[in-house]
Write a protein that holds these residues in place. Structure first.
Motif, short mmCIF file in Angstrom:
data_model
loop_
_atom_site.label_atom_id
_atom_site.label_comp_id
_atom_site.label_asym_id
_atom_site.label_seq_id
_atom_site.Cartn_x
_atom_site.Cartn_y
_atom_site.Cartn_z
N HIS A 299 0.83 -1.40 -0.10
CA HIS A 299 -0.15 -0.12 -0.06
C HIS A 299 0.86 1.10 0.06
N ALA B 198 0.40 2.77 -3.38
CA ALA B 198 -1.17 2.90 -3.73
C ALA B 198 -1.07 3.99 -4.91
N ASN C 136 1.56 3.72 -8.03
CA ASN C 136 1.71 2.59 -8.96
C ASN C 136 1.60 2.79 -10.46
N ALA D 271 -0.82 -2.89 -5.04
CA ALA D 271 -0.67 -1.83 -4.05
C ALA D 271 -2.17 -1.30 -3.76
N ASP D 272 -3.13 -1.31 -4.77
CA ASP D 272 -4.76 -1.16 -4.36
C ASP D 272 -5.29 -2.10 -3.87
N TYR E 298 -6.97 -4.65 -1.12
CA TYR E 298 -7.09 -5.06 0.30
C TYR E 298 -8.05 -6.48 0.57
#
Lengths: 263, 220
Positions: B6, B9, B13, B103-104, B106
């Motif tokens: 993250h 994020a 990225n 990175a995005d 969850y």
């Protein structure tokens, strides 16, 4: 049909395959009787698988024992196709030997637990994912047999045959891997989790991809390629069942036996 | 050192992605077969390390692993600019979207029961309306079926969740993970996993393109 009946089918199929392998050595080119016997063995094996499927009321693709059945079946088909295509007399013998190994394991360890299909495996991706993989394993086994030949008899001209088997094998293997990724997203939330089975699938994939790429380079040593194929095949075995024996890999999400983390 | 995805994020990225594409475009030499083989061998090496890692250690989120994957992306980009290839593009897209998309992304676990849920904050309400287990004639479980009610300010929907059949709501995907009879208070509950992966359609596109390329190879 139960695993108790397997021995009859196994003995019959292996006898037919052995006869076929022996017949392959007589005459020039491919031998008619060899093909007839070999196809006969394949049909007998297929009949057992079909009957087991019907009696289990689910595809026999869940336990290791069941996957070994398909492997012997597809391996003998791949071996026959390789024999018909490249006509080397000993291909049927080697394929029979490999099929014998997996059949013997099944006779000694039939694995009759997990009779029904558990919720995690009730998916349209299940059959395509596993069978495409097993078919690729059979093609890669043929390539492995040829690579062994090349190592034992350096004058054998097997590299272009290995190339073709690897290209076909890799296409099937890639499709199997990608079907697995799509299914994983549906079942586990992620396309790829780097669990032991996925990691070793990636290692295997990369080794065969490296083989095909290095073949385009100016590498003089045939032995390099044969050893690369042998390594790739070993990696394949590790990913298929070797991980079940590695202590740190038994937590794999692909593990569907009782008391494991597989759901 | 373990990388927290993250940190990268969006838009970091996306910027990194543009840098990868730019470097691949300019560095023509990286498209050679030698460089492709080296890049593949590097990824093979880190995958082998991962293959021998004990459970729990997040080696795939360390710098060697990520650098090897990113380097393969750079080399693939360079190769694609010189010679378009369906296989390379499919792999490139799946890797690009997978690595950068992490990175995005969850995920987490939720405990859901008839009065609500706990485990993580979500921008909607969620509760368990019913839970059934379909069984085989012999009594073994055949399907787990969780009825859930999802609601936000504007609407309420009822959906059924099964293993292999996740449910989508407001950009979140919900997966049936586990269930239990009660937590000591007699109330049945389910454990759900939620994921948020904005880049998943790009990854799927890459996967489908690679499959098309593999199928196409049978018709040569």
């Amino acid at each position: 049909m139960t695993w108790a009946h397997f021995i009859w089918f196994a003995v019959l199929a292996l006898a037919a395959w052995s006869a076929g392998s022996a017949a392959a050595f007589s005459g020039k080119g491919t031998n008619r009787m060899a093909i007839v016997f070999y196809v006969g063995g394949i049909i007998v094996y297929g009949l057992f698988i079909g009957a087991l499927w019907i009696s289990l009321e689910r595809p026999p693709l869940v336990t290791m024992g069941e996957t070994r059945l398909w492997y012997s079946f597809f391996l003998s088909i791949a071996g026959l196709i390789t024999y018909l295509r490249w006509k080397y007399k000993w291909i049927l013998s080697f394929a029979t030997l490999l099929a014998l190994v997996f059949t013997l394991i099944n006779l000694l360890r039939p694995e009759i637990h997990n009779q029904v299909l558990m919720p995690a495996l009730r998916s349209i991706w299940f059959i395509p994912h596993v069978t495409v993989y097993i078919f690729s394993y059979a093609l890669f086994a043929s390539a492995f047999l040829l690579a062994l030949t090349g190592l034992i008899k350096p004058s054998a001209d097997v590299l272009s045959a290995i190339d073709n088997l690897c290209k076909a094998g890799l296409s099937f293997f890639t499709i199997g891997m990608l079907l697995g990724a799509i299914w994983a997203k549906q079942a586990w939330g992620d396309f790829w989790s780097w669990d032991p089975k996925e990691t070793w699938a990636a290692v295997t994939w990369l080794l065969y991809v490296l083989y095909l790429h290095t073949r385009k380079m100016n590498v003089k040593s045939k032995k390099f390629f044969y050893l690369l194929i042998v390594s790739a095949f070993i990696s394949l075995q590790i990913g298929w069942y070797g991980i079940n024996y590695l202590p740190w890999a038994s937590h794999s999400i692909h593990n569907y036996s009782p008391n494991s983390s597989g759901k | 050192m373990i990388i927290n995805p993250h940190w990268f994020a969006f838009p970091v990225n996306a910027l990194a992605g543009l840098v990868i594409i730019f470097v691949g475009w300019r560095a023509k030499k990286l498209s050679s077969i030698t460089h492709i083989v080296i890049a593949l061998a590097l990824v093979l090496a880190v995958c082998l390390v991962q293959g021998f890692m004990p459970a729990g250690y997040p080696f795939t989120r360390t710098w060697p692993f990520v650098v090897a994957l990113v380097w393969l992306l750079v080399v693939l980009t360079s190769a694609l600019f010189r010679k378009p290839s369906l296989t390379y593009f499919g792999l490139w897209l799946a890797l690009f979207a997978g690595v950068l998309g992490a990175a995005d992304s969850y995920n987490g676990q939720l405990l859901v029961h008839k009065d609500g849920f706990s485990g993580a904050p979500l921008p909607f309400e969620l509760r368990l309306t019913e839970f059934t287990v379909d069984t085989y004639p012999g009594g073994e479980p055949m399907d787990y079926r969780a009825g859930i009610e999802l609601s936000d300010k504007n609407r309420t929907v009822n959906k059924t969740l099964l293993v292999n059949h996740p449910v989508s709501f407001k950009g979140y995907q919900l997966y049936l993970s586990d269930y239990g009879k009660d937590r000591g208070d007699g109330i049945p509950y389910c454990i759900l996993m939620y994921t948020r992966q904005p880049w998943r359609w790009l990854v799927l596109s890459g996967i489908l393109l690679m499959m098309a390329a593999a199928l196409k190879s049978f018709f040569k």
